[in-house]
Design a protein around this motif. Structure first.
Motif, mmCIF file in Angstrom:
data_model
loop_
_atom_site.group_PDB
_atom_site.id
_atom_site.type_symbol
_atom_site.label_atom_id
_atom_site.label_comp_id
_atom_site.label_asym_id
_atom_site.label_seq_id
_atom_site.Cartn_x
_atom_site.Cartn_y
_atom_site.Cartn_z
ATOM 1 N N ILE A 203 42.274 37.044 36.792
ATOM 2 C CA ILE A 203 41.763 38.063 35.880
ATOM 3 C C ILE A 203 40.748 38.897 36.650
ATOM 4 C CG2 ILE A 203 40.441 38.505 33.779
ATOM 5 C CD1 ILE A 203 41.643 36.025 32.557
ATOM 6 N N ILE A 204 40.908 40.225 36.596
ATOM 7 C CA ILE A 204 40.034 41.100 37.371
ATOM 8 C C ILE A 204 39.404 42.167 36.482
ATOM 9 C CG2 ILE A 204 41.258 40.713 39.536
ATOM 10 C CD1 ILE A 204 42.631 43.412 39.153
ATOM 11 N N ARG A 205 38.221 42.617 36.898
ATOM 12 C CA ARG A 205 37.484 43.643 36.159
ATOM 13 C C ARG A 205 37.518 44.990 36.851
ATOM 14 N NH1 ARG A 205 34.379 41.505 32.189
ATOM 15 N NH2 ARG A 205 34.185 39.231 32.173
ATOM 16 N N ASP A 206 37.821 44.985 38.138
ATOM 17 C CA ASP A 206 37.803 46.211 38.928
ATOM 18 C C ASP A 206 39.119 46.336 39.693
ATOM 19 O OD1 ASP A 206 37.214 47.543 41.766
ATOM 20 O OD2 ASP A 206 35.765 48.327 40.335
ATOM 21 N N PRO A 207 39.736 47.508 39.694
ATOM 22 C CA PRO A 207 41.022 47.648 40.375
ATOM 23 C C PRO A 207 41.023 47.211 41.836
ATOM 24 C CG PRO A 207 40.674 49.537 38.961
ATOM 25 C CD PRO A 207 39.392 48.736 38.940
ATOM 26 N N MET A 208 39.942 47.452 42.556
ATOM 27 C CA MET A 208 39.940 47.118 43.979
ATOM 28 C C MET A 208 39.997 45.617 44.230
ATOM 29 S SD MET A 208 40.304 49.847 45.628
ATOM 30 C CE MET A 208 39.978 49.286 47.297
ATOM 31 N N GLN A 209 39.696 44.822 43.212
ATOM 32 C CA GLN A 209 39.881 43.377 43.369
ATOM 33 C C GLN A 209 41.334 43.029 43.624
ATOM 34 O OE1 GLN A 209 37.367 42.560 39.597
ATOM 35 N NE2 GLN A 209 37.261 40.648 40.756
ATOM 36 N N LEU A 210 42.234 43.882 43.160
ATOM 37 C CA LEU A 210 43.656 43.636 43.358
ATOM 38 C C LEU A 210 44.040 43.782 44.832
ATOM 39 C CD1 LEU A 210 46.163 42.877 41.764
ATOM 40 C CD2 LEU A 210 46.588 45.299 41.377
ATOM 41 N N ALA A 211 43.414 44.713 45.517
ATOM 42 C CA ALA A 211 43.656 44.868 46.948
ATOM 43 C C ALA A 211 43.219 43.617 47.694
ATOM 44 C CB ALA A 211 42.934 46.095 47.491
ATOM 45 N N ASP A 212 42.113 43.008 47.257
ATOM 46 C CA ASP A 212 41.645 41.759 47.861
ATOM 47 C C ASP A 212 42.661 40.634 47.615
ATOM 48 O OD1 ASP A 212 39.356 43.016 48.742
ATOM 49 O OD2 ASP A 212 38.148 42.350 47.028
ATOM 50 N N LEU A 213 43.192 40.568 46.386
ATOM 51 C CA LEU A 213 44.189 39.534 46.080
ATOM 52 C C LEU A 213 45.435 39.713 46.951
ATOM 53 C CD1 LEU A 213 44.248 39.201 42.176
ATOM 54 C CD2 LEU A 213 43.598 37.461 43.846
ATOM 55 N N ALA A 214 45.873 40.954 47.107
ATOM 56 C CA ALA A 214 47.072 41.203 47.889
ATOM 57 C C ALA A 214 46.915 40.780 49.342
ATOM 58 C CB ALA A 214 47.443 42.690 47.824
ATOM 59 N N SER A 215 45.705 40.956 49.837
ATOM 60 C CA SER A 215 45.469 40.621 51.256
ATOM 61 C C SER A 215 45.085 39.170 51.472
ATOM 62 C CB SER A 215 44.358 41.532 51.817
ATOM 63 O OG SER A 215 43.126 41.253 51.179
ATOM 64 N N GLY A 216 44.913 38.435 50.366
ATOM 65 C CA GLY A 216 44.558 37.025 50.483
ATOM 66 C C GLY A 216 43.078 36.766 50.585
ATOM 67 N N ARG A 217 42.249 37.810 50.363
ATOM 68 C CA ARG A 217 40.804 37.629 50.433
ATOM 69 C C ARG A 217 40.260 37.006 49.162
ATOM 70 N NH1 ARG A 217 41.068 42.831 52.892
ATOM 71 N NH2 ARG A 217 40.344 43.864 50.989
#
Length: 217
Positions: A203-217
């Motif tokens: 569950i994310i609050r900010d769209p850029m968190q999705l970029a972190d998930l995609a990269s495995g961060r």
């Protein structure tokens, strides 16, 4: 890491709620029915236009013939006014830029009618999504995974490396039914409680968190 991300549209990429509510309430007013609050429409939407029209109609106006008339009224008004208030959510364009830099393939799966979905996505995100799948006759809509599987096949997506992103229980159910990891977003139409109760993996609050998930961060 996720090499493919499939997005829901309404409530995830685009804030369409006001235009959908305006169209629904226009139909209600035309027919002398009670109108509904914006918050009510948060729960009317999510399962496609026929279900939306059924939900805002009075119970004694939901027969098949009457419902078809309601859908026609709604569709005509919405087609003319679908861009009055609709806009991408803040942070979506930077997110898409980041995902492109990471070579993440992005698609859209929505219960909007397919031709309308393609037009809306291309209008607001020109050239950003090569893979868009909306509702088509004879194919069950989300949370059934049939359309999801078709989209994944077109994208060459591997289930273990694919993340499904949406704002409602319908989206989390769709991911589960398709054997995918799911990510619920908190800027959309529904609540954190709903997403957690449905079992969202992230569950994310900010769209850029999705970029972190995609990269495995």
């Amino acid at each position: 890491m996720y090499r493919t991300i499939i997005f829901d549209l309404d409530g995830t990429l685009l804030n369409t709620l006001q235009d959908l509510a305006n169209a629904g309430n226009h139909v209600c007013a035309q027919n002398g029915w009670p109108t509904h609050s914006l918050d009510a429409y948060r729960y009317f939407v999510g399962n496609g236009i026929p279900k939306l029209c059924q939900r805002f109609s009075p119970e004694d106006q939901r027969g098949q013939e009457r419902l078809e008339q309601t859908i026609a009224q709604f569709s005509a008004y919405y087609a003319a006014h679908k861009e009055d208030c609709t806009a991408p959510y803040p942070g979506i364009f930077p997110l898409l830029d980041a995902l492109q830099q990471q070579d993440v393939r992005c698609g859209v799966l929505t219960n909007k009618e397919h031709t309308l979905a393609q037009a809306v996505v291309e209008h607001y995100f020109p050239g950003r999504f090569s893979f868009v799948q909306g509702a088509v006759p004879g194919v069950p809509t989300k949370p059934d995974p049939t359309a999801l599987f078709r989209l994944m096949e077109r994208m060459g997506a591997e289930p273990a490396a694919t993340l499904f992103v949406g704002d409602s229980n319908v989206d989390i159910q769709t991911a589960k039914n398709g054997g995918l990891a799911s990510c619920g977003v908190l800027w959309g139409f529904r609540t954190e409680e709903e997403l957690r109760a449905e079992g969202a993996d992230f569950i994310i609050r900010d769209p850029m968190q999705l970029a972190d998930l995609a990269s495995g961060r």
